[in-house]
Design a protein around this motif. Structure first.
Motif, mmCIF file in Angstrom:
data_model
loop_
_atom_site.group_PDB
_atom_site.id
_atom_site.type_symbol
_atom_site.label_atom_id
_atom_site.label_comp_id
_atom_site.label_asym_id
_atom_site.label_seq_id
_atom_site.Cartn_x
_atom_site.Cartn_y
_atom_site.Cartn_z
ATOM 1 N N ARG A 205 11.866 36.838 53.865
ATOM 2 C CA ARG A 205 11.208 37.782 53.397
ATOM 3 C C ARG A 205 10.446 38.477 54.022
ATOM 4 N NH1 ARG A 205 14.637 40.623 50.896
ATOM 5 N NH2 ARG A 205 15.309 38.917 49.705
ATOM 6 N N GLN A 209 9.666 42.041 55.884
ATOM 7 C CA GLN A 209 8.868 42.907 55.603
ATOM 8 C C GLN A 209 8.152 43.478 56.318
ATOM 9 O OE1 GLN A 209 6.297 41.395 52.326
ATOM 10 N NE2 GLN A 209 7.896 41.824 50.733
ATOM 11 N N GLN A 212 9.898 46.213 58.205
ATOM 12 C CA GLN A 212 9.658 47.359 57.390
ATOM 13 C C GLN A 212 8.410 48.012 57.634
ATOM 14 O OE1 GLN A 212 9.794 45.624 53.379
ATOM 15 N NE2 GLN A 212 12.111 46.404 52.963
ATOM 16 N N PHE A 215 8.357 49.996 60.887
ATOM 17 C CA PHE A 215 8.993 51.475 60.637
ATOM 18 C C PHE A 215 7.994 52.373 60.128
ATOM 19 C CE2 PHE A 215 12.505 49.340 62.616
ATOM 20 C CZ PHE A 215 13.138 50.461 63.086
ATOM 21 N N ILE A 216 7.290 51.915 59.180
ATOM 22 C CA ILE A 216 6.118 52.744 58.672
ATOM 23 C C ILE A 216 5.328 53.168 59.837
ATOM 24 C CG2 ILE A 216 4.181 52.951 57.143
ATOM 25 C CD1 ILE A 216 5.900 50.993 55.322
ATOM 26 N N GLY A 219 7.203 55.731 62.162
ATOM 27 C CA GLY A 219 7.570 57.009 61.486
ATOM 28 C C GLY A 219 6.219 57.718 61.281
ATOM 29 N N SER A 255 17.716 59.691 64.449
ATOM 30 C CA SER A 255 18.913 58.742 64.678
ATOM 31 C C SER A 255 18.337 57.446 64.612
ATOM 32 C CB SER A 255 19.427 58.973 66.135
ATOM 33 O OG SER A 255 19.974 60.363 66.156
ATOM 34 N N VAL A 257 15.801 56.247 63.231
ATOM 35 C CA VAL A 257 15.723 55.623 61.373
ATOM 36 C C VAL A 257 17.022 55.650 60.977
ATOM 37 C CG1 VAL A 257 15.236 56.647 59.167
ATOM 38 C CG2 VAL A 257 13.541 57.051 61.252
ATOM 39 N N THR A 258 18.097 56.373 61.222
ATOM 40 C CA THR A 258 19.268 56.081 60.422
ATOM 41 C C THR A 258 20.065 54.997 61.054
ATOM 42 O OG1 THR A 258 19.307 58.678 60.397
ATOM 43 C CG2 THR A 258 21.500 57.354 60.129
ATOM 44 N N ASN A 261 17.893 51.810 59.891
ATOM 45 C CA ASN A 261 17.603 51.630 58.462
ATOM 46 C C ASN A 261 18.636 50.735 57.946
ATOM 47 O OD1 ASN A 261 16.571 52.279 56.074
ATOM 48 N ND2 ASN A 261 18.157 53.762 55.821
ATOM 49 N N ILE A 264 17.741 46.976 58.929
ATOM 50 C CA ILE A 264 16.927 46.503 58.230
ATOM 51 C C ILE A 264 17.518 46.039 56.654
ATOM 52 C CG2 ILE A 264 14.472 46.636 57.267
ATOM 53 C CD1 ILE A 264 14.327 48.788 59.573
ATOM 54 N N ALA A 265 18.243 47.120 56.176
ATOM 55 C CA ALA A 265 18.968 46.697 54.907
ATOM 56 C C ALA A 265 19.589 45.644 54.907
ATOM 57 C CB ALA A 265 19.846 48.065 54.509
ATOM 58 N N SER A 268 17.343 42.639 54.948
ATOM 59 C CA SER A 268 16.763 42.183 53.621
ATOM 60 C C SER A 268 17.792 41.869 52.779
ATOM 61 C CB SER A 268 16.299 43.697 53.345
ATOM 62 O OG SER A 268 15.834 43.678 52.163
ATOM 63 N N ASP A 269 19.151 42.455 52.785
ATOM 64 C CA ASP A 269 20.049 42.109 51.665
ATOM 65 C C ASP A 269 20.644 40.769 51.790
ATOM 66 O OD1 ASP A 269 19.355 44.587 50.577
ATOM 67 O OD2 ASP A 269 21.314 45.463 51.155
ATOM 68 N N PHE B 171 9.595 61.031 57.229
ATOM 69 C CA PHE B 171 9.607 60.305 58.241
ATOM 70 C C PHE B 171 10.767 60.953 59.170
ATOM 71 C CE2 PHE B 171 6.729 57.703 56.225
ATOM 72 C CZ PHE B 171 6.412 56.325 57.133
ATOM 73 N N ALA B 207 18.521 58.442 54.864
ATOM 74 C CA ALA B 207 19.064 57.798 56.316
ATOM 75 C C ALA B 207 20.259 56.939 55.843
ATOM 76 C CB ALA B 207 17.811 56.995 56.838
ATOM 77 N N GLY B 247 18.013 46.725 50.177
ATOM 78 C CA GLY B 247 18.245 47.893 51.330
ATOM 79 C C GLY B 247 16.972 47.840 52.039
ATOM 80 N N SER B 248 16.814 48.813 52.796
ATOM 81 C CA SER B 248 15.686 48.841 54.084
ATOM 82 C C SER B 248 14.201 48.952 53.189
ATOM 83 C CB SER B 248 16.010 50.005 55.010
ATOM 84 O OG SER B 248 16.008 51.142 54.215
#
Lengths: 320, 266
Positions: A205, A209, A212, A215-216, A219, A255, A257-258, A261, A264-265, A268-269, B171, B207, B247-248
Motif C-alpha cells: 500500500r 501511495q 500516486q 503523479f500528483i 501533474g 496520454s 496519465v491515461t 492511470n 496504478i489502478a 492498487s487493486d 491534471f 483518464a 483504482g488509481s
C-alpha cells in the motif's frame, strides 16, 4: 502378519489421500488462489515488452522536460522576469518536480525494471492452469486416493480380493507424481516464486501511495508549466520552441496519465490479491506437494500388492 | 331536546371557527416567508413534515379541525424533491471561491486539513479548487439518473459525460460526472430549509478510470449529502465527501460543493 502390514500400508495411503484433499483448506487455497488468478489477469495488459517500452519512453521524455524546466527557470530568473523567490513561490509545483525528479525517476524505473525482468516468469505462471482450479488439483486426487484406499481396507478386512483397487491406488499415485511434469511445474513454479519475490517490494500500500504521489507531483508541474510558466516565457519575449521537451511533455501528458492511470489502478487493486498469493506456500514447493504424496501412495500400493496373493494362486489354493 | 343539540353544535362550530381565526392571526415565528412560497403541490407534499411553514397555516373553511388539510398550499422545497438542482458556475475572485467546485484530499489527509491536490488547470489562485459549471441538463437531477454516454471516454481518456456538470480539466485530462443507473436513483429531501440526499450513484470519469463519488457509498458506508435550501427561492447548497475505494486514486477523498437554484419538475 502380512495382512497387518497390508492394512497398515492402506491406512497410510488413506491418511495421505485425506491429507492431500485437505491441503487446500489448510492453506486457504479456495480463497487465495482465485485472487492470484485475478492478479495474473489484471497484470496481463502491462506484462509486455511493448507496454514497458512505452512507459520507459515517457520516463525519458519527462526526464528531458525536467532538465529543460531547470534551464527555463534559470532563463526567466536571469532575464529578470521573476526573482528566484518569486519563481519558486509561484511555480512551486514545477520546483517540486525538478527537486524530486531523481527520486521519482528511480522509483518508477525500479517498478518498470521489476516488471520487465519478470516478463518470462509472468508468462510461465500465466501458462499454468487457472489459479482457481489449483485447490481441486489436490482435492480430487486426494479424495480419489482416500476412497480407493478405504475400499481396499474394507475388502481386506472382509477377506475379499482387492488387487484391482490396489492397482488403481498405484495408478493414482503415479498420476499424482506425473502431474507436475505434465504441467511443467518444475520449471514454471520456481519462476512464479521468483516473480512473487520480485514483486513483493512494489505490491504494498505504501509503495502504491508513493506512485500516486509521483503523479500528483508530475501533474502539478505539467499544469503550471503549460498554464503559467510557458506563457510567461512567451510574454517576456522568449520562444517556446527553445524548450521542445517541455512542449512534448505537455502534449503527451494526457496520454501519460491515461496510460499510467490504469497501471496504478492495477497495482492498487491487487495489493490484497498479491498478499493472498504471497501467503500461500512458496510456488517452488508446489510440484513437491504432488510428487511426495504421489510417490508415497504408489509405494504403499506396491507394498500392499506384494503382500496380496495374485487371484490365480488364491483360486488355486481354494480349489479342491 | 332537538333545539338544545342544534344550539350546542352551533356553539361548538362558532368556538372552533373563532379558534381557527385566532390561530390564523397569531404570530407564527417558525417562518413568515412561507406564505410567499410557491403554491405548487407535489406528490411529496402529502408526506411533508408538519412543522414546515405552510403546514401550520390553517384553512378556516375546514369544517373539522381534526382532519388534515389537503387543500392547503405546500412548499415545493420540502419533502422528496424531484427536479433539477441547477448548478451555478464556480468563480474565484479576490481569493474567495463562490459557486460550485470540486476538491480532492490526498490519501491519508482529512477534509478539514487536507492536503488537497493542486490542479494545475484550475482557474483559481488556490489551485486546489476546480470550478464546476452546469451541464446540458442544467445541474444535478434528483429523482432521475444522468447516465454517462457510451463510450464514457474519448481516445485520450477525457470523460465525456456532460449532462450534470461540464467536463472539468484536471491534471491535463477532463473529468466528467454522471449518476450511474446501476446504483440507487439520486434522491434529495428538503425539511425546514435543510437538504439530505442519497447520491450514491454519483460517479466521476477520469483518464479511463471510473470512480464512485457517491454519498453515502453504494454499500451504505459514508455519510449522505447535506445542504441547505431557501424555502422561498429554492437557492441551495449541497455538500458531500466521498472516499475513493480502489483504482488509481484509492484512498483519496473527493469533496463536492454544488450551489444554485432548485427547480422542481413540472
Amino acid at each position: 502378519m502380512a495382512d497387518r502390514g497390508k492394512r497398515w500400508a492402506l491406512t497410510a495411503a488413506l491418511v495421505v489421500g485425506m491429507g492431500v484433499a485437505a491441503a487446500p483448506a489448510a492453506f486457504q487455497m479456495f480463497s487465495r488462489a482465485p485472487l492470484g488468478g485475478t492478479m495474473i489477469d489484471d497484470f496481463r495488459p502491462y506484462m509486455s515488452n511493448e507496454k514497458i517500452d512505452t512507459f520507459r519512453g515517457y520516463m525519458t521524455e519527462i526526464d528531458a522536460a525536467v532538465t529543460e524546466a531547470d534551464q527555463l527557470r534559470s532563463s526567466l530568473v536571469e532575464g529578470g522576469t521573476f526573482t528566484a523567490d518569486e519563481y519558486d513561490t509561484q511555480f512551486f509545483g514545477v520546483g517540486n518536480l525538478t527537486n524530486g525528479w531523481a527520486a521519482i525517476d528511480a522509483d518508477m524505473t525500479d517498478l518498470l525494471d521489476r516488471m520487465d525482468a519478470n516478463m518470462a516468469n509472468y508468462a510461465a505462471v500465466d501458462a499454468l492452469p487457472p489459479f482457481a482450479m489449483f485447490p481441486w488439483f489436490f482435492v480430487i486426487p486426494g479424495l480419489a486416493i482416500a476412497v480407493v484406499a478405504a475400499r481396499c481396507l474394507w475388502s481386506a478386512r472382509a477377506g475379499r480380493a482387492h488387487r484391482g483397487g490396489l492397482w488403481a491406488l498405484a495408478g493414482l499415485g503415479i498420476a499424482l507424481v506425473a502431474a507436475p511434469f505434465a504441467f511443467q511445474m518444475f520449471s514454471r513454479a520456481p519462476m512464479g516464486a521468483e516473480m512473487i519475490d520480485d514483486f513483493r517490494p512494489m505490491m504494498t500500500r505504501d509503495r502504491v501511495q508513493n506512485v500516486q504521489g509521483h503523479f500528483i507531483t508530475l501533474g502539478g508541474a505539467e499544469g503550471q508549466l503549460r498554464v503559467a510558466v510557458m506563457p510567461a516565457l512567451v510574454e517576456s519575449g522568449g520562444d517556446a520552441a527553445d524548450y521542445p521537451a517541455i512542449t512534448q511533455f505537455s502534449t503527451d501528458w494526457p496520454s501519460i496519465v491515461t496510460e499510467f492511470n490504469p497501471m496504478i489502478a492495477t497495482m492498487s487493486d491487487n495489493v490484497d490479491n498479491f498478499q493472498a498469493v504471497d501467503a500461500l506456500p512458496s510456488f517452488s514447493l508446489f510440484p513437491w506437494f504432488f510428487v511426495v504424496p504421489g510417490a508415497l501412495v504408489a509405494g504403499l500400493a506396491a507394498v500392499s500388492l506384494r503382500r496380496t496373493s495374485p487371484p490365480t494362486s488364491h483360486l488355486e489354493t481354494d480349489s479342491p | 331536546m332537538k333545539a338544545t343539540r342544534s344550539t350546542t353544535r352551533l356553539l361548538a362550530g362558532l368556538v372552533g371557527a373563532l379558534a381557527l381565526f385566532a390561530a390564523s392571526c397569531g404570530d407564527d415565528d417558525k417562518d413568515t416567508t412561507a406564505t410567499t412560497a410557491p403554491t405548487e403541490v407535489t406528490s411529496a407534499d402529502t408526506t411533508a413534515d408538519t412543522t414546515a411553514p405552510d403546514a401550520t397555516v390553517p384553512d378556516t373553511a375546514a369544517p373539522d379541525t381534526t382532519m388534515p388539510d389537503t387543500t392547503m398550499a405546500s412548499n415545493p422545497f420540502e419533502g422528496a424533491l424531484s427536479g433539477v438542482f441547477g448548478v451555478v458556475t464556480g468563480a474565484c475572485a479576490d481569493g474567495a471561491v463562490t459557486g460550485s467546485y470540486f476538491r480532492m484530499v490526498q490519501a491519508g489527509g482529512t477534509v478539514e486539513a487536507g492536503p488537497f491536490i493542486p490542479n494545475g488547470d484550475s482557474a483559481c489562485a488556490d489551485t486546489t479548487y476546480s470550478l464546476l459549471a452546469a451541464g446540458t441538463d442544467g445541474g444535478l437531477l434528483s429523482g432521475d439518473w444522468q447516465a454517462a454516454p457510451e463510450p464514457a471516454f474519448d481516445a485520450t481518456g477525457n470523460g465525456l459525460a456532460d449532462s450534470l456538470v461540464a467536463p472539468v480539466k484536471f491534471f491535463g485530462v477532463s473529468f466528467a460526472a454522471a449518476t450511474d443507473p446501476a446504483e440507487a436513483m439520486p434522491s434529495i429531501t428538503g425539511a425546514d430549509g435543510t437538504l439530505t440526499g442519497d447520491l450514491s450513484a454519483f460517479t466521476a470519469y477520469y483518464a479511463n478510470g471510473v470512480f464512485n463519488q457517491g454519498a453515502p457509498k453504494p454499500d451504505g458506508s459514508g455519510t449522505a449529502a447535506t445542504g441547505t435550501i431557501d424555502p422561498t427561492t429554492g437557492a441551495f447548497t449541497l455538500d458531500w465527501t466521498s472516499l475513493i475505494v480502489g483504482g488509481s486514486f484509492d484512498g483519496f477523498t473527493g469533496v463536492w460543493h454544488l450551489e444554485g437554484v432548485f427547480t422542481p419538475n413540472g
